[in-house]
Design an enzyme around this catalytic site. Structure first.
Site, short mmCIF file in Angstrom:
data_model
loop_
_atom_site.label_atom_id
_atom_site.label_comp_id
_atom_site.label_asym_id
_atom_site.label_seq_id
_atom_site.Cartn_x
_atom_site.Cartn_y
_atom_site.Cartn_z
N ASP A 386 0.85 -1.19 0.00
CA ASP A 386 0.00 0.00 0.00
C ASP A 386 0.90 1.25 0.00
O ASP A 386 2.12 1.16 0.19
CB ASP A 386 -0.88 -0.05 1.26
CG ASP A 386 -1.99 1.00 1.27
OD1 ASP A 386 -2.34 1.52 0.19
OD2 ASP A 386 -2.51 1.29 2.37
N GLU A 389 2.73 5.08 -3.92
CA GLU A 389 2.71 6.02 -5.08
C GLU A 389 4.02 6.78 -5.23
O GLU A 389 4.33 7.13 -6.38
CB GLU A 389 1.53 6.96 -4.94
CG GLU A 389 0.18 6.29 -5.12
CD GLU A 389 -0.21 5.34 -3.98
OE1 GLU A 389 0.21 5.60 -2.84
OE2 GLU A 389 -0.90 4.35 -4.24
N ASP A 457 -9.09 3.49 -2.84
CA ASP A 457 -10.14 3.87 -1.89
C ASP A 457 -11.40 4.39 -2.58
O ASP A 457 -11.61 5.61 -2.66
CB ASP A 457 -9.61 4.91 -0.92
CG ASP A 457 -8.44 4.37 -0.10
OD1 ASP A 457 -8.22 3.14 -0.12
OD2 ASP A 457 -7.74 5.17 0.54
#
Ligand code: MIG
Length: 754
Positions: A386, A389, A457
């Site tokens: 997770d 980015e 999300d």
């Protein structure tokens, strides 16, 4: 700002298998990768290293012709005409039809470091691709940015999101082409959104104009070529295709176990449970919270005993805390991102102030991979990446942050992919001959080689459910087959109807995961009342019944790159209805199951059936294709249709993929008028032995004219876990086929007369 437009050519020469063309502004290089793939690079400062995160193939050699005006490269499928004054690149089919041409006025141009390619826009041109993007299936009239972003709370218009897949397919005049812009800088695609329909354009804030042009005349073939170039997924662990239950977070080992046990008690099949960030000690990666997860091995052993696997999350940020192993080792070996003066970059995420590993370095990837023993020793088999980015509170990691000799703006879009790669390669090394499951949020083209992805999300709205399906299908175009969304919606609380509906769509989503944000209501199947739980359970059972079909579908992804979830643009490219916003959420799940997602607030649906004949799965009612129909869509019955001629292998309901089941492979044949076939594939679902011939593969053919069903001789050394075959016929006039006779599933060819 210096603005330049590519001008006249000054020299042409071929060096080895590269054609090199110079102009005053830049140097162009051309390579031919295959008959249908030509690469063009136009650069002011070409780096001879010529590294790509995405591409794994090498170019071949070719010949070219030169005349006063142009240079021409021809392959059996594709022609590239290079106009000399000014330098422009125009692609045609072998018989001379225009596929894609530079805008003659502006072609390739620069403004400062920003490089852009303006191309002609054809009247009827449509665009599909770019992976995880909001908006319509057909991206004509839209524009997009690629800049991997922690897009929490995104809506149905937000851009950019988490991933970068700079690959699209253009469709016009009955022709198809693909274009992969292999550049990891912040990039832009404008499909005629802001150019009054005169041009489309794409480009990036830096780097080269570096693209691969695909000329195959079929969407499926372009996907096959693109995944040949950038790699294909390996066979996924079978258990990852079962139902996955996640939450941010199950807070303790006791809670994890009680959730898993409840699935067994309710007899709702499931294979996977997750630990989100709260299993860690103060969010320190590769640690366990000693109070809430005192004995991870004991917990995982108990999970295993009832057929559950555990997936744990890892984020990239390493907490700044002397004495914490990963921090100490990272500092000692300079494994972290720095500023130009060598100071380590500090950003804040869950663990507080953190440093960020430089996953672009092989030694860092090895170190990261080895650290997974903290998770694999107690028995974790799946690794959820997770925040890669990379994310940091504030969302704006400074441009001066460096990974080796590369600064953030150049490589940000590939960071997540390199983390997934480090995780995949590392865990593969430490868990023996087992397939690790890796799931990543950020990605770049080629990530299918290492990892599954989910779409981040989303929220608990019908619009997000439908958008999620388009993203799944669009990611399929860009090579990602094992894709999921947070079923039920990550943020906010779904109505019971939405939860039920979303779960029923999850059955037909390549990765089937229920996940929710901290603070939302609990989402497990039993939280929705008895009646709803019964529907959810029945749908999950259907997923398990379909596993033989789904697994064979992933074998196609592994072999040809064709995704499991297929937008209608793949099989019905020239049918305009597939792009109509009324129908663009529809998709084929594998070869022959058509699914029409429906909002939870609507109990009827308008469905478009493409060419062929179709049966509604639930009612077995038959419809002719190329028409739209209104159908009932109660929450108990998502509109799912089976293509006439379909051969669908299924099995009995099992509680997890650890169970072998009753050993009967059901071959469901839905009558059609043409001969059809299906490639059935099976292996142990766990190890890499299939690479050594330990698989079981055969072609199943149904011939309605000869009235036969034939099973070819089995290829491979694996013994099927099904020792019997049961034939089930639907839509046959005679009852004979549905007699449910059992046949031995021998490895020899089997011929059955109906
Ligand atoms: O800042 O780990 O997208 O799936 O549950 C939020 C907690 C961090 C974002 C992920 C989400 C996950 C959550 N994470």
């Amino acid at each position: 700002m210096q603005t330049e437009i590519l001008g006249d050519i000054e020299s042409v020469n071929k060096q080895g298998n590269i054609l090199i063309i110079k102009t005053k502004e830049a140097t162009a290089r051309i390579w031919v990768y295959s008959d249908s793939i030509i690469r063009v690079n136009v650069s002011k400062a070409f780096n001879d290293d010529d590294k790509s995160f995405a591409v794994i193939q090498k170019p071949g050699d070719f010949k070219f012709e030169e005349s006063a005006d142009e240079i021409v490269i021809k392959t059996p499928v594709l022609q590239l005409h290079i106009n000399k004054s000014p330098l422009r690149f125009n692609f045609y089919t072998a018989n001379g039809k225009a596929l894609s041409e530079d805008d003659p006025r502006f072609g390739i141009n620069w403004q400062g470091d920003r490089v852009i390619n303006y191309r002609k826009l054809y009247k009827d041109e449509k665009f599909i691709g770019l992976g995880e993007k909001t908006g319509n299936l057909n991206k004509r009239g839209s524009s997009f940015v690629n800049w991997n972003t922690d897009a929490a709370m995104h809506d149905t218009k937000t851009d950019p999101l988490y991933k970068t897949f700079p690959f699209f397919i253009g469709l016009h005049s009955g022709l198809t082409y693909g274009l992969f812009f292999d550049n990891t800088h912040k990039s832009y695609f404008d499909f005629g959104a802001t150019t009054d329909d005169q041009m489309s354009w794409f480009g990036a804030d830096g780097g080269d104009m570096n693209y691969y042009f695909f000329g195959a005349q079929s969407v499926a073939q372009i996907i096959e070529d693109y995944t040949w170039l950038t790699g294909r997924m390996e066979m996924p662990p079978l258990w990852s295709l079962g139902y996955q239950q996640c939450r941010w977070s199950y807070m303790s080992a006791d809670e994890v176990l009680s959730i898993a046990e409840r699935f067994r008690k309710e007899k709702i099949p499931a294979d996977v449970i997750y630990c989100d960030i709260d299993y860690m000690d103060e969010f320190k990666i590769f640690t366990w919270n000693k109070e809430t997860f005192p004995d991870p091995k004991a917990m995982i052993d108990k999970l295993k005993a009832i057929g559950f696997r555990l997936i744990t999350i890892v984020d990239p940020g390493i907490k700044i805390e002397p004495g914490y192993k990963e921090y100490d080792e990272g500092v000692e070996n300079n494994y972290f991102a720095t500023y130009p003066n060598g100071e380590k970059y500090v950003g804040e995420v869950w663990a507080g102030r953190c440093h960020f590993p430089d996953f672009f370095r092989e030694d860092v990837r090895e170190w990261w991979g080895a650290a997974f023993t903290a998770l694999t020793d107690p028995g974790v088999e799946g690794f959820w990446n997770d925040m890669n980015e990379p994310a940091a509170w504030g969302q704006n990691i400074p441009s001066l942050v460096k990974f080796g000799d590369k600064y953030m703006p150049e490589v940000r879009n590939a960071y997540g992919m390199e983390m997934a790669r480090a995780t995949y390669e590392g865990t593969r090394r430490v868990i023996g001959n087992k397939r690790p499951f890796v799931l990543t949020r950020a990605a770049y083209a080629g990530t299918q080689r290492y990892s599954a992805v989910w779409t981040g999300d989303n929220s608990a709205y019908d619009s997000h459910m439908l958008m999620g399906q388009r993203m799944v299908s669009s990611l399929g175009i860009t090579g990602m087959s094992l894709v999921g969304v947070d079923n039920g919606g990550f943020s906010e609380n779904p109505t019971p109807e939405l939860m039920v509906r979303w779960n029923s769509l999850g059955v037909y989503t390549p990765m089937f995961r229920n996940h929710a944000m901290q603070g939302t209501v609990m989402r497990e199947p039993w939280q929705w009342g008895k009646k709803n739980m019964a529907i959810i359970k029945k749908d999950i059972e259907q997923r398990y019944r379909l596993l033989p079909y789904i697994y064979s579908g992933f074998y196609q992804s592994h072999k040809t790159g064709l995704p499991l979830s297929r937008t209608l643009a793949i099989n019905y490219t020239n049918d305009e209805n597939g792009y109509d916003v009324k129908y663009h959420n529809q998709f084929l799940f594998g070869d022959s199951i058509l699914v029409a997602p429906v909002e939870s607030t609507k109990l009827t649906a308008e469905v478009y059936l493409p060419a062929g004949e179709w049966y509604r799965l639930s009612t077995r009612e038959k419809f002719t294709g190329e028409q739209s129909i209104i159908v009932d869509a109660p929450l108990t019955d998502l509109p799912v249709f089976i293509k006439a001629g379909a051969i669908i292998p299924m099995q009995n309901v099992i509680q997890s993929t650890n169970e072998t089941g009753n050993g009967v492979l059901e071959i469901n044949i839905w009558h059609g008028n043409e001969p059809t076939s299906f490639v059935y594939y099976e292996d142990d679902g766990l190890s890499y032995d299939y690479e050594q011939g330990e698989y079981f593969k055969r072609e199943i053919t149904f011939d309605p004219n000869k009235r036969t069903i034939e099973f070819s001789k089995v290829e491979g050394a694996f013994v099927s876990r099904f020792n019997k075959i049961k034939l089930m016929g639907y839509g046959f006039e005679e009852a004979s086929v549905s007699k449910h006779k059992l046949y031995n599933n021998s490895n020899d060819a089997i011929k059955i007369d109906l």
